[in-house]
Design an enzyme around this catalytic site. Structure first.
Site, PDB file in Angstrom:
ATOM      1  N   GLU B 129      11.627  -7.746   8.936  1.00  0.00           N
ATOM      2  CA  GLU B 129      10.925  -6.547   9.394  1.00  0.00           C
ATOM      3  C   GLU B 129      10.917  -5.480   8.303  1.00  0.00           C
ATOM      4  O   GLU B 129       9.921  -4.771   8.115  1.00  0.00           O
ATOM      5  CB  GLU B 129      11.613  -6.023  10.665  1.00  0.00           C
ATOM      6  N   THR B 182       1.031   3.331   7.351  1.00  0.00           N
ATOM      7  CA  THR B 182       2.385   3.662   7.791  1.00  0.00           C
ATOM      8  C   THR B 182       2.833   4.986   7.172  1.00  0.00           C
ATOM      9  O   THR B 182       3.453   5.821   7.840  1.00  0.00           O
ATOM     10  CB  THR B 182       3.366   2.546   7.368  1.00  0.00           C
TER      11      THR B 182
END
Lengths: 308, 308
Positions: B129, B182
């Site tokens: 992740e 992001t």
């Protein structure tokens, strides 16, 4: 129906570390006694106050103001006398005003045949609490009325959640006999906080609610941390860190400021650990030269109640 | 013991309105399929990727990195091949990278006879992740592995709480086909927040945890509010407020940004309401000229799983 009721109105702990402004729990061994009496004479009259020096004028007395709020909403065909036997010192941080505010409306409601539910009683009691704390809040009122742990989800509309209480949970309270001004304990809090600290706090609160639902003492312990308020307000309580250190060492699941202080609560599993914590704190605090008193209490899951 | 396993690795919704950075839930009808195969040849090899264009180099692939973390900790006497049939579009905000990261370690763990528990698997998956999101977080990984609702109490040490899921809870997801960087979705968040807003947020999160424990749909609805992140990030999602308005009108318990967006989730009681919400959102969004897709899913209480 009886015309007189004697009640026990309990002390309470608000905030509970990670639950600032929303969480509270109810104590069992500390509280005020009150007698509420139905009279032919209309109105609310405070006829006796023992323990502490508080005003007899209904409009200036917390128990009187909450009683008046209920009385005016109800307009009953009678009046009420209130006797207050106060054991909780005003300003101690364990819900002294909440106990008074709750006691009168609970007693009147019983004598009137319970026309109101506990949330409605909280609405009346908020008026009394506001006299003492200058703002409408219910984080001591809710546990005093409902017992156990409560989460005040919102004030307007008033929404109170009853959170389950693990079986064997005890509180140890130290009340250092100092005065913290409400204005000072408010002014010391920042208006803005760091987002990552807020995340830590709500993670701990979410976790504590889960822990209370699942009887998970280990998780209760891991959740009882306050990264927002304690760093500021603990400065107002002499020897706070020493108390916390010895309490944790003696087995406390967690330790924090009760309400806005100066009282400090510890939670523990079992009365024996609660007693050990009391002993450890006493040893530390007796050397400080500051007067203090201490209480051990099981969590009171019933709240305010009728006594014989 | 079989040498090959086919698995379904689910999409997930992180943050869940009031649970920013800690809460998540698992979807059932959206997810990636993966095949994990034990091989004599040592190492981790990605042998097939379908659906989206992702790197085959193990060290550059999310599923590869988490697999490597587990492989290096375990040092088994074999290697693994990974096939990825990707259905979750990267960057959609419903845990695409988490599904990849979780799938490989779950599959390897099954083939090795389950030496690790789910929290340990999360530790490995965090490495994958982190490749995608540049930071170690588990708010998608935890629901993908455990299923249902999860609260990541802390990352270090990693502590994941499994929160009960009400029986009849459905999610409706819209994924507008836009890209949110992001970096932008992070930069738009304030570093500091107002204390009273934080109190509202943690009151809602505490309340939501209680609501999930007590199957209280009305309280779920009252708790699904985000006063901290939504006001900022919703600006990055075109027509966000319109979607939310029609979803609530169509019966949604609540509606919020999934992860950091652009997907938007609604929760509802029952599949019929979930379908009504889908229809209402489709009607609004089909007029915007922005491509989108939608999913309806029951909350998946099992998480990542073996399929035949």
């Amino acid at each position: 129906m009886k015309n007189e009721i004697k009640i026990f109105s309990p002390a309470t702990v608000a905030n509970v570390a990670c639950g600032f402004d929303v969480l509270g729990f109810c104590l069992d061994s500390v509280g005020d006694d009150m007698v509420i009496r139905k009279t032919d004479k209309k109105g609310i009259h405070i006829t006796k106050i023992e323990g502490f020096d508080l005003p007899y004028e209904t409009e200036l007395n917390v128990a009187g103001v909450s009683a008046l709020a209920m009385y005016e909403a109800t307009q009953p065909d009678c009046g009420f006398e209130i006797e207050i036997y106060k054991n909780i010192k005003p300003g101690s941080g364990i819900g002294s005003s909440a106990a008074s505010a709750v006691g009168s409306v609970f007693g009147m409601n019983e004598l009137l045949g319970r026309p109101y539910n506990k949330t409605q009683l909280t609405q009346f009691a908020i008026k009394g609490e506001a006299l003492a704390s200058k703002c409408e809040h219910a984080d001591n009122l809710a546990p005093a009325l409902f017992g156990g742990f409560t989460l005040v989800k919102s004030i307007s509309p008033l929404e109170i959640l009853e959170i389950p209480t693990p079986d064997n949970l005890y509180a140890t309270i130290i009340h250092p006999q100092i005065e913290i001004k409400t204005s000072e304990s408010r002014a010391i809090l920042p208006k803005k906080i760091i987002l990552s600290d807020a995340i830590t706090q709500w993670s701990n609160l979410g976790s504590l609610i889960h822990a209370l639902h699942t009887n998970n003492y280990d998780l209760i312990s891991k959740s009882l941390h306050d990264v927002i308020v304690e760093p500021h307000r603990s400065k107002l309580i002499p020897h706070y860190n020493d108390v916390k250190t010895v309490a944790i060492k003696a087995g406390a699941l967690g330790c924090g400021i009760s309400g806005s202080g100066p009282s400090i609560f510890s939670l523990s599993k079992g009365v024996e650990t609660a007693q050990n914590i009391k002993n450890a704190i006493e040893e530390v605090y007796s050397k400080t030269g500051i007067e203090f008193d201490m209480h051990i209490s099981e969590i009171n899951t019933e709240g305010v109640k009728k006594i014989n």
